[in-house]
Design a protein around this motif. Structure first.
Motif, short mmCIF file in Angstrom:
data_model
loop_
_atom_site.label_atom_id
_atom_site.label_comp_id
_atom_site.label_asym_id
_atom_site.label_seq_id
_atom_site.Cartn_x
_atom_site.Cartn_y
_atom_site.Cartn_z
N GLY A 112 -62.37 -67.64 11.28
CA GLY A 112 -61.11 -67.07 11.97
C GLY A 112 -61.46 -66.88 13.53
O GLY A 112 -61.80 -67.97 13.99
N LEU A 113 -61.24 -65.81 14.17
CA LEU A 113 -61.45 -65.53 15.51
C LEU A 113 -62.58 -64.46 15.39
O LEU A 113 -62.24 -63.20 15.24
CB LEU A 113 -60.17 -65.19 16.08
N GLY A 114 -63.75 -64.63 16.47
CA GLY A 114 -64.56 -63.68 16.55
C GLY A 114 -65.39 -63.90 18.00
O GLY A 114 -64.85 -64.80 18.66
N ILE A 115 -66.38 -63.10 18.25
CA ILE A 115 -66.92 -62.91 19.55
C ILE A 115 -67.45 -64.28 20.02
O ILE A 115 -67.69 -64.40 21.36
CB ILE A 115 -67.95 -61.87 19.65
N ASP A 116 -67.99 -65.26 19.28
CA ASP A 116 -68.26 -66.37 19.84
C ASP A 116 -67.24 -67.36 20.08
O ASP A 116 -67.62 -68.43 20.57
CB ASP A 116 -69.45 -67.12 18.98
N ASP A 117 -65.89 -67.36 19.83
CA ASP A 117 -64.79 -68.14 19.96
C ASP A 117 -64.48 -68.14 21.48
O ASP A 117 -64.67 -67.29 22.21
CB ASP A 117 -63.65 -67.80 19.00
N VAL A 118 -63.96 -69.43 21.89
CA VAL A 118 -62.98 -69.44 23.18
C VAL A 118 -61.76 -69.86 23.00
O VAL A 118 -61.47 -70.65 22.07
CB VAL A 118 -63.98 -70.81 23.88
N TYR A 119 -61.05 -68.83 23.58
CA TYR A 119 -59.68 -68.87 23.12
C TYR A 119 -58.71 -69.35 24.24
O TYR A 119 -59.09 -69.36 25.37
CB TYR A 119 -59.24 -67.26 22.98
N MET A 120 -57.56 -70.34 23.77
CA MET A 120 -56.79 -70.85 24.81
C MET A 120 -55.31 -70.70 23.96
O MET A 120 -55.12 -71.53 22.98
CB MET A 120 -57.07 -72.30 24.91
N PRO A 121 -54.45 -70.08 24.40
CA PRO A 121 -53.11 -69.93 24.05
C PRO A 121 -52.06 -71.32 24.28
O PRO A 121 -52.35 -71.68 25.49
CB PRO A 121 -52.54 -68.63 24.71
N LEU A 122 -51.47 -71.73 23.03
CA LEU A 122 -50.51 -72.80 23.37
C LEU A 122 -49.31 -72.45 22.84
O LEU A 122 -48.21 -73.16 22.56
CB LEU A 122 -51.13 -73.98 22.45
N THR A 123 -49.10 -70.98 22.80
CA THR A 123 -47.75 -70.72 22.78
C THR A 123 -47.26 -69.89 23.71
O THR A 123 -47.97 -69.24 24.39
CB THR A 123 -47.79 -69.58 21.56
N PRO A 124 -46.07 -69.97 24.45
CA PRO A 124 -45.56 -69.43 25.64
C PRO A 124 -45.96 -67.95 25.69
O PRO A 124 -45.57 -67.46 24.96
CB PRO A 124 -44.08 -69.92 26.01
N MET A 125 -46.35 -67.40 26.87
CA MET A 125 -46.59 -66.27 27.03
C MET A 125 -45.45 -65.40 27.20
O MET A 125 -45.44 -63.96 27.11
CB MET A 125 -47.66 -65.91 28.20
N PHE A 126 -44.15 -65.92 27.59
CA PHE A 126 -43.30 -65.32 27.41
C PHE A 126 -42.72 -64.88 26.20
O PHE A 126 -41.58 -64.34 25.89
CB PHE A 126 -41.96 -66.09 28.27
N HIS A 127 -43.27 -65.65 25.14
CA HIS A 127 -42.57 -65.55 23.71
C HIS A 127 -43.32 -64.71 22.81
O HIS A 127 -44.34 -64.95 22.25
CB HIS A 127 -42.62 -66.97 22.98
N VAL A 128 -43.03 -63.51 22.68
CA VAL A 128 -43.67 -62.70 21.66
C VAL A 128 -44.76 -62.48 21.87
O VAL A 128 -45.84 -62.25 21.13
CB VAL A 128 -43.30 -63.11 19.95
N HIS A 129 -45.25 -61.88 23.06
CA HIS A 129 -46.63 -61.72 23.70
C HIS A 129 -47.57 -62.99 23.32
O HIS A 129 -49.09 -62.77 23.16
CB HIS A 129 -47.16 -60.45 22.91
N ALA A 130 -47.12 -64.12 23.41
CA ALA A 130 -48.04 -65.35 22.99
C ALA A 130 -48.53 -64.96 21.33
O ALA A 130 -49.92 -65.20 21.40
CB ALA A 130 -49.03 -65.55 23.85
N TRP A 131 -47.93 -64.33 20.63
CA TRP A 131 -48.18 -63.86 19.34
C TRP A 131 -49.27 -63.06 19.33
O TRP A 131 -49.88 -62.69 18.31
CB TRP A 131 -48.57 -65.14 18.62
N GLY A 132 -49.52 -62.16 20.43
CA GLY A 132 -50.20 -60.81 20.37
C GLY A 132 -51.83 -61.39 20.70
O GLY A 132 -52.59 -60.40 20.90
N MET A 133 -52.07 -62.75 20.75
CA MET A 133 -53.55 -63.09 20.78
C MET A 133 -54.01 -62.95 22.14
O MET A 133 -55.44 -62.50 21.96
CB MET A 133 -53.41 -64.46 20.14
N PRO A 134 -53.28 -62.76 23.02
CA PRO A 134 -54.13 -62.33 24.40
C PRO A 134 -54.80 -61.05 24.41
O PRO A 134 -55.82 -60.71 24.89
CB PRO A 134 -53.08 -62.78 25.46
N TYR A 135 -54.14 -60.21 23.74
CA TYR A 135 -54.62 -58.59 23.58
C TYR A 135 -55.91 -59.02 22.87
O TYR A 135 -56.72 -58.08 22.94
CB TYR A 135 -53.44 -57.78 23.03
N VAL A 136 -55.62 -59.63 21.66
CA VAL A 136 -56.88 -59.61 20.70
C VAL A 136 -58.25 -60.21 21.54
O VAL A 136 -59.08 -59.88 21.46
CB VAL A 136 -56.57 -60.42 19.50
#
Length: 547
Positions: A222-246
């Motif tokens: 899944g998503l854990g502390i060793d991951d590197v995150y890059m959103p590809l959902t627009p940040m204007f759309h529903v908080h980029a699915w909330g994942m930047p907060y995560v």
């Protein structure tokens, strides 16, 4: 016997669930991890916190304060992430403006949100300039030059980086009621006028925690502390699915791609070591096309796909490149994540059941209650066949639409949020989205699932993209039409499409009425502002004879 309560100590801290609390751990444990924007910016979490203070101080100097609306018109960047935190942390409301809406609707959403300060990227200056005459409440506009030396328009107060340079990092963030509104944005408006939704600090914090928990409900990574995150959902759309907060709460290295370019996305993935992203099927197909041309191995990259059904064909295309693709489900009204695919397979990624499991919408994430109901709100059996509407409860669902009481009442009829999605529940609890209520094709007295038909047709090698919609028919009520984009150099026929549907009918996967008999060919399917196939537009094209 009455309920019992613990009497707290006089100085016990109430700990409001406000967005600023998400920073408590990462500022201590992830001090060296970086937040990266293309090849233009790179800084650590302590520097991020410094910039949050400066942004809040700068906005306050422009007249923003508790209860104010600060609107953002930007590409996906570190600046957007800063606004996700600094604006609500100062008690203001961030409006994430959907810059892909028609200009008149952009102006409407800014006016209805009562934007007082607007941060605008240079690419959207004409869009905002056209809207400004109707925005009497705007106190200041901040230009985002994004590294380009250009003169600011006379109606812009200051440039973003200059604002931060001149402001103090020591903004006095304070505690306040966790039920205060933190964010607002507008639905995409594919069914008419965009509707405003808002979310509180408490809702966003609980959604963030539950999204962390959902990855523990699968035997796949899944998503854990060793991951590197890059959103590809627009940040204007529903908080980029909330994942930047995560990602921020976990202190992950984060990579922001700006305006989407599949070649740049793949370059960033390779250079920065990206391991987790999320996107809609359209963007994934674009990325895979470039990866195929470059013969690039995408192993180690996990992609959650939502916004539209994840077909088996697209999932398998990703897996052939080494990409781990899984489905997720949510709506603008649900913050958005409520369901995520999971796998119980023990025998590795080549387990025959793996693709089937990971292309379902999946299981409810922690704290989400789900029902599949008929029109009378009676529960339907979990047999994988009985179709009804998916209704929800969770602590982060929007309470209603802004200034639209009738639509709010319809959304929450019977005390459950009505998704307007047709779904089935399988015996293991997994939920499969079959269609939108408005997209179900009613033919010969039976419901035909357009999503299932699309999934089957998409497996044809000569099909690049497909949408199935219903058109009026005097005899049958409606008949399905397949609107196709051929694969490069390929030719598609109605006979070939019906042959694959006939095989599914013979196998019992589709009703006997699920034959198209008619196809329409386009160079590209119309898409909404967030990349979903616009079936309303297709039905209009079919109705007026354009196709």
């Amino acid at each position: 016997m009455p309920l019992r309560f613990v009497e707290p100590a006089a100085e016990a801290y109430g700990f409001p669930l406000v967005i600023g609390q998400l920073l408590n751990s990462c500022l201590l444990t992830a001090r060296d991890n970086e937040i990266v924007y293309r090849d233009r910016s790179r800084f650590t979490y302590p520097a991020f916190r410094d910039r949050l203070g400066r942004l809040a101080s700068g906005l306050a100097g422009l007249g923003a304060g508790e209860g104010s609306t600060v609107a953002v018109m930007d590409w996906d960047s570190h600046r957007y992430l800063e606004c996700y935190f600094a604006v609500p942390m100062m008690g203001a409301v961030i409006q994430t403006v959907n810059v892909r809406l028609p200009p008149a609707q952009v102006a409407l959403t800014l006016a209805e949100a009562r934007a007082e300060v607007i941060l605008v990227h240079r690419d959207f200056l004409p869009l905002l300039e056209a809207a400004l005459p109707g925005l009497a409440g705007v106190k200041a506009v901040v230009l985002i030059a994004d590294g380009v030396d250009l003169p600011a328009p006379a109606w812009a107060a200051i440039e973003y980086e200059t604002l931060l340079e001149r402001a103090s990092p020591d903004y006095p963030f304070r505690d306040f009621d966790e039920n205060a509104v933190a964010t607002t944005f507008f639905t995409t408006g594919t069914t008419g006028r965009p509707k405003g939704v808002s979310f509180t600090h408490r809702q966003i914090v609980l959604h963030t925690l539950a999204c962390c928990g959902m990855f523990g409900a699968s035997r796949r990574r899944g998503l854990g502390i060793d991951d590197v995150y890059m959103p590809l959902t627009p940040m204007f759309h529903v908080h980029a699915w909330g994942m930047p907060y995560v990602a921020t709460m976990l202190g992950l290295k984060q990579v922001y791609p700006g305006r989407y370019d599949p070649t740049l996305i793949l370059d960033l993935r390779a250079r920065e070591g990206v391991t987790y992203s999320h996107c809609v099927p359209t963007l994934l197909q674009m990325v895979l096309t470039v990866a195929e041309a470059r013969d690039e191995d995408l192993s180690g990259w996990m992609m959650t796909v939502g916004g539209a059904a994840l077909t088996r064909a697209l999932c398998e295309a990703g897996r052939r490149r080494g990409l781990q693709v899984v489905a997720g489900y949510g709506m603008s009204e649900t913050c958005p994540t409520v369901i995520h695919a999971r796998s119980f397979a023990r025998d590795g990624l080549d387990d025959p059941a793996e693709v089937a499991a990971l292309t379902l919408a999946g299981a409810p994430i922690p704290l989400v209650a789900t029902r599949i109901v008929d029109a009378s709100m009676r529960d339907l059996p979990a047999d994988g066949r009985s179709q009804g509407e998916l209704v929800l409860r969770a602590p982060w669902l929007t309470g209603g639409y802004v200034a639209d009481a009738d639509a709010s009442d319809a959304l929450w009829r019977g005390g459950w949020l009505h998704t307007q999605d047709v779904a089935v529940r399988h015996p293991d609890g997994a939920i499969q989205i079959r269609d939108r209520l408005k997209d179900v094709i009613k033919s010969g007295g039976e419901w035909l699932c357009s999503v299932t038909m699309e999934d089957i047709v998409a497996e044809l090698d000569e099909v690049g993209d497909v949408a199935v919609v219903g058109v009026p028919d005097a005899l049958w009520g409606e008949r399905p039409v397949a609107v196709l984009v051929p694969a490069p150099g390929a030719t598609v026929t109605a006979e070939r499409v019906d042959a694959c549907l006939d095989a599914a009918i013979a196998a019992g996967a589709l009703s006997r009425y699920a034959r198209v008999g008619r196809i329409a060919i386009l160079d590209a399917l119309p898409k909404t502002s967030v990349g979903k196939i616009d079936k309303k537009a297709l039905r209009l094209l079919l109705a007026d004879g354009t196709l």
